[in-house]
Design an enzyme around this catalytic site. Structure first.
Site, PDB file in Angstrom:
ATOM      1  N   ARG A 155      46.614 114.077 -69.506  1.00 26.31           N
ATOM      2  CA  ARG A 155      47.937 114.633 -69.189  1.00 26.31           C
ATOM      3  C   ARG A 155      47.871 116.159 -68.978  1.00 26.31           C
ATOM      4  NH1 ARG A 155      48.429 109.792 -69.179  1.00 26.31           N
ATOM      5  NH2 ARG A 155      50.274 108.618 -69.841  1.00 26.31           N
TER       6      ARG A 155
ATOM      7  N   SER B  93      56.925 108.442 -71.983  1.00 20.25           N
ATOM      8  CA  SER B  93      56.367 108.969 -73.246  1.00 20.25           C
ATOM      9  C   SER B  93      56.838 110.401 -73.462  1.00 20.25           C
ATOM     10  CB  SER B  93      54.849 108.977 -73.205  1.00 20.25           C
ATOM     11  OG  SER B  93      54.358 107.693 -72.960  1.00 20.25           O
TER      12      SER B  93
ATOM     13  N   GLU C  41      54.790 115.725 -74.463  1.00 16.07           N
ATOM     14  CA  GLU C  41      54.238 115.482 -73.132  1.00 16.07           C
ATOM     15  C   GLU C  41      55.223 115.973 -72.075  1.00 16.07           C
ATOM     16  OE1 GLU C  41      53.802 112.865 -69.841  1.00 16.07           O
ATOM     17  OE2 GLU C  41      53.296 111.392 -71.389  1.00 16.07           O
TER      18      GLU C  41
HETATM   19  N1  EPU Z   1      52.508 101.213 -80.727  1.00 17.54           N
HETATM   20  C1  EPU Z   1      53.212 100.972 -81.866  1.00 17.54           C
HETATM   21  N2  EPU Z   1      54.543 101.206 -81.870  1.00 17.54           N
HETATM   22  C2  EPU Z   1      55.210 101.683 -80.789  1.00 17.54           C
HETATM   23  C3  EPU Z   1      54.487 101.955 -79.622  1.00 17.54           C
HETATM   24  C4  EPU Z   1      53.123 101.717 -79.596  1.00 17.54           C
HETATM   25  O1  EPU Z   1      52.649 100.540 -82.869  1.00 17.54           O
HETATM   26  O2  EPU Z   1      56.416 101.835 -80.877  1.00 17.54           O
HETATM   27  C5  EPU Z   1      51.075 100.918 -80.680  1.00 17.54           C
HETATM   28  C6  EPU Z   1      50.835  99.686 -79.817  1.00 17.54           C
HETATM   29  O3  EPU Z   1      50.944  98.512 -80.551  1.00 17.54           O
HETATM   30  C7  EPU Z   1      49.420  99.893 -79.342  1.00 17.54           C
HETATM   31  C8  EPU Z   1      49.328 101.412 -79.243  1.00 17.54           C
HETATM   32  O4  EPU Z   1      50.382 101.941 -80.025  1.00 17.54           O
HETATM   33  O5  EPU Z   1      48.483  99.460 -80.297  1.00 17.54           O
HETATM   34  C9  EPU Z   1      49.415 101.914 -77.819  1.00 17.54           C
HETATM   35  O6  EPU Z   1      50.658 101.527 -77.260  1.00 17.54           O
HETATM   36  P1  EPU Z   1      50.841 101.334 -75.672  1.00 17.54           P
HETATM   37  O7  EPU Z   1      49.704 100.563 -75.092  1.00 17.54           O
HETATM   38  O8  EPU Z   1      52.232 100.871 -75.440  1.00 17.54           O
HETATM   39  O9  EPU Z   1      50.653 102.757 -75.069  1.00 17.54           O
HETATM   40  P2  EPU Z   1      51.022 104.208 -75.585  1.00 17.54           P
HETATM   41  O10 EPU Z   1      49.820 104.837 -76.154  1.00 17.54           O
HETATM   42  O11 EPU Z   1      52.218 104.127 -76.427  1.00 17.54           O
HETATM   43  C10 EPU Z   1      50.294 105.298 -73.289  1.00 17.54           C
HETATM   44  C11 EPU Z   1      50.870 106.226 -72.271  1.00 17.54           C
HETATM   45  C12 EPU Z   1      51.911 105.523 -71.429  1.00 17.54           C
HETATM   46  C13 EPU Z   1      51.223 104.352 -70.740  1.00 17.54           C
HETATM   47  C14 EPU Z   1      50.622 103.447 -71.807  1.00 17.54           C
HETATM   48  C15 EPU Z   1      49.828 102.306 -71.214  1.00 17.54           C
HETATM   49  C16 EPU Z   1      50.703 108.444 -73.254  1.00 17.54           C
HETATM   50  C17 EPU Z   1      51.440 109.569 -73.889  1.00 17.54           C
HETATM   51  N3  EPU Z   1      51.438 107.389 -72.940  1.00 17.54           N
HETATM   52  O12 EPU Z   1      51.360 104.915 -74.175  1.00 17.54           O
HETATM   53  O13 EPU Z   1      52.360 106.404 -70.432  1.00 17.54           O
HETATM   54  O14 EPU Z   1      52.141 103.622 -69.945  1.00 17.54           O
HETATM   55  O15 EPU Z   1      49.711 104.197 -72.642  1.00 17.54           O
HETATM   56  O16 EPU Z   1      48.648 102.817 -70.658  1.00 17.54           O
HETATM   57  O17 EPU Z   1      49.498 108.531 -73.077  1.00 17.54           O
HETATM   58  C18 EPU Z   1      54.026 108.007 -69.937  1.00 17.54           C
HETATM   59  O18 EPU Z   1      53.136 108.844 -69.961  1.00 17.54           O
HETATM   60  O19 EPU Z   1      55.225 108.303 -69.700  1.00 17.54           O
HETATM   61  C19 EPU Z   1      53.711 106.620 -70.262  1.00 17.54           C
HETATM   62  C20 EPU Z   1      54.656 105.690 -70.377  1.00 17.54           C
END
Ligand code: EPU
Length: 327
Positions: free
Chosen positions: A152, A227, A323
Site C-alpha cells: 500500500r 480497509s 490506510e
Molecule cells: N479477520 C478477522 N476479523 C475481521 C476481518 C478479518 O478475524 O473482522 C481475519 C480473517 O479471518 C482472516 C484475516 O483476518 O484470517 C484476513 O482477512 P481478509 O482476508 O478479509 O483480509 P484483510 O487482511 O482483512 C486485506 C486487504 C483488503 C483485501 C483483502 C483480501 C489490507 C489493508 N486490506 O484485508 O483490501 O481485499 O486483504 O486480499 O491489506 C482495501 O485495501 O481496501 C481492501 C479491502
C-alpha cells in the site's frame, strides 16, 4: 460544490474543476497552486471544507498500446472507473486483473497506494504510468521499478508526495497461459464448490466478487473506504509471544524477522466489530472497514478510528496505521 467521496461525508470545495483532458489539466495547473487531486474519492476521509482548488481527474479512454502472441499492453486514462476497467479487460479475455475486481476508485489512484487483494498487487500487472509534475508541468513516465512500490505504498505517497498527478496507467496483461492466483483466501474453495477445475480469469473474478460482496459493504448503501487500516508488520519474536496467548492469530510471512498480522482480527478480538458511535462505526462483517451509517462527519469517523487504534494498542501493544488518507 460538494466533494464526492465514498465515505459519503459532507465536505465542500470552494473551487472545483472537473478535468476531462490533459490540456485542461495543464491550463488548470498554470492557473492554480496546491491542487487537491480527486479521483474516485474512495480512499480519503475529508474532515473539513477545502479552500484548495479541487481538481477532479476525469480523463477517459482505454487504448491498446502493443500486442504479442501472448500479451497485451493496455493504457487506461486516470479517470476510468477501476472496476469497470477490470471488467472490460476480462470481457476481452485478458488475464491479470481478476483478483483486483470490485475495488472502488479510479485507475489513476491505483498506483498511488499500490492497490492489492487476494495475493495480487498493482505492481504485479503495471508496466508504467504517466504523470504530470505539478510544478514544472512536464510529463514523466514512471516505470514499475521507479514507482518504488511496497505494501500500500509508492513513490507517490513517499519521496514524490504531492508532486505529480497521474494521468494514465499501462498494464501488461495475458492473452493466454494466464497466471492465476487462486490460493489466497476463499477463492479456491469458491471454485471447488462450483465444480470449476481449471478456471478462466472471468471465473476467478466472479469468485472474488462473491467473496467481496459477502463481507465488504457497498459504498452506495453504506459509506466506507474499504480497509481503513493497514495490516501491521510486527517482529516475529513479538508474534510468537502473541501466538502463545492467541493460537488462532493468523500471520503472513514478510521476511526472516517480520510477519504481517491482520488488523481485522486484532480489532475483532478487542470486541470492536460492529462498534458504533452515532452514525460512525466499525463494520459488523469486516472489522478492518469503518463505515458511515448515515450522517457521520469526517471527524466522527476519525474519532472512531483513533478509538480503535488506542484499544488495539492497549490490548496487543501494536500500533495500527491508517490506510486511508485523512484531510
Ligand atoms: N479477520 C478477522 N476479523 C475481521 C476481518 C478479518 O478475524 O473482522 C481475519 C480473517 O479471518 C482472516 C484475516 O483476518 O484470517 C484476513 O482477512 P481478509 O482476508 O478479509 O483480509 P484483510 O487482511 O482483512 C486485506 C486487504 C483488503 C483485501 C483483502 C483480501 C489490507 C489493508 N486490506 O484485508 O483490501 O481485499 O486483504 O486480499 O491489506 C482495501 O485495501 O481496501 C481492501 C479491502
Amino acid at each position: 460544490m460538494r466533494i464526492p467521496n465514498t465515505f459519503n461525508v459532507e465536505a465542500q470545495a470552494n473551487t472545483y474543476l472537473p478535468i476531462y483532458s490533459e490540456e485542461k489539466l495543464l491550463i488548470a495547473l498554470a492557473q492554480y497552486n496546491n491542487p487537491f487531486v480527486l479521483g474516485g474519492g474512495s480512499n480519503m476521509l475529508i474532515t473539513h471544507n477545502l479552500d484548495q482548488p479541487v481538481f477532479h481527474i476525469l480523463l477517459k479512454g482505454i487504448t491498446l498500446e502493443k500486442e504479442t502472441e501472448t500479451c497485451v499492453w493496455l493504457k487506461a486514462q486516470a479517470g476510468e472507473n477501476w472496476h469497470r476497467f477490470v471488467q472490460y479487460t476480462l470481457e476481452q479475455g485478458y488475464g491479470g486483473l481478476e483478483n483486483l475486481s470490485l475495488i472502488y476508485g479510479n485507475v489513476g489512484a491505483a498506483p498511488v497506494q499500490n492497490i492489492g487483494a487476494y495475493g495480487v498487487e498493482l505492481r504485479d500487472v503495471m508496466e508504467s504510468c504517466e504523470a504530470i509534475n505539478i510544478h514544472t508541468l512536464q510529463k514523466r513516465i514512471f516505470t514499475n521499478a521507479e514507482c518504488a512500490f511496497g505494501y500500500r505504498e509508492s513513490i507517490f505517497k513517499g519521496a514524490e508526495k504531492g508532486n505529480y498527478i497521474i494521468t494514465a496507467v499501462t498494464f501488461k496483461l495475458t492473452k493466454r497461459n494466464h497466471l492465476l492466483h487462486t490460493q489466497y483466501g476463499a477463492i479456491q474453495q469458491k471454485l471447488t464448490d462450483k465444480g470449476i477445475l481449471s478456471p478462466t480469469p472471468q471465473q476467478v473474478a466472479a469468485a472474488v466478487i462473491e467473496i467481496r460482496q459477502s463481507k465488504l459493504p457497498n459504498p452506495s448503501e453504506i459509506g466506507n473506504c474499504g480497509s481503513f487500516f493497514k495490516n501491521p508488520v510486527i517482529l516475529k519474536t513479538d508474534y510468537e509471544k502473541l501466538f502463545a496467548q492467541y493460537p488462532d492469530l493468523p500471520s503472513y510471512p514478510i521476511n526472516e524477522i517480520q510477519v504481517k498480522v491482520p488488523a481485522g482480527w486484532l480489532i475483532e478480538h478487542c470486541g470492536l466489530k460492529g462498534y458504533r458511535q452515532g452514525d460512525a462505526g466499525v463494520h459488523a462483517q469486516q472489522a478492518l472497514v469503518l463505515v458511515n451509517y448515515g450522517k457521520a462527519t469526517g471527524n466522527d469517523i476519525l474519532a472512531v478510528a483513533y478509538y480503535v487504534k488506542e484499544i488495539v494498542q492497549k490490548q496487543f501493544s501494536i500500533s495500527l496505521d491508517f490506510e486511508v488518507n485523512i484531510f
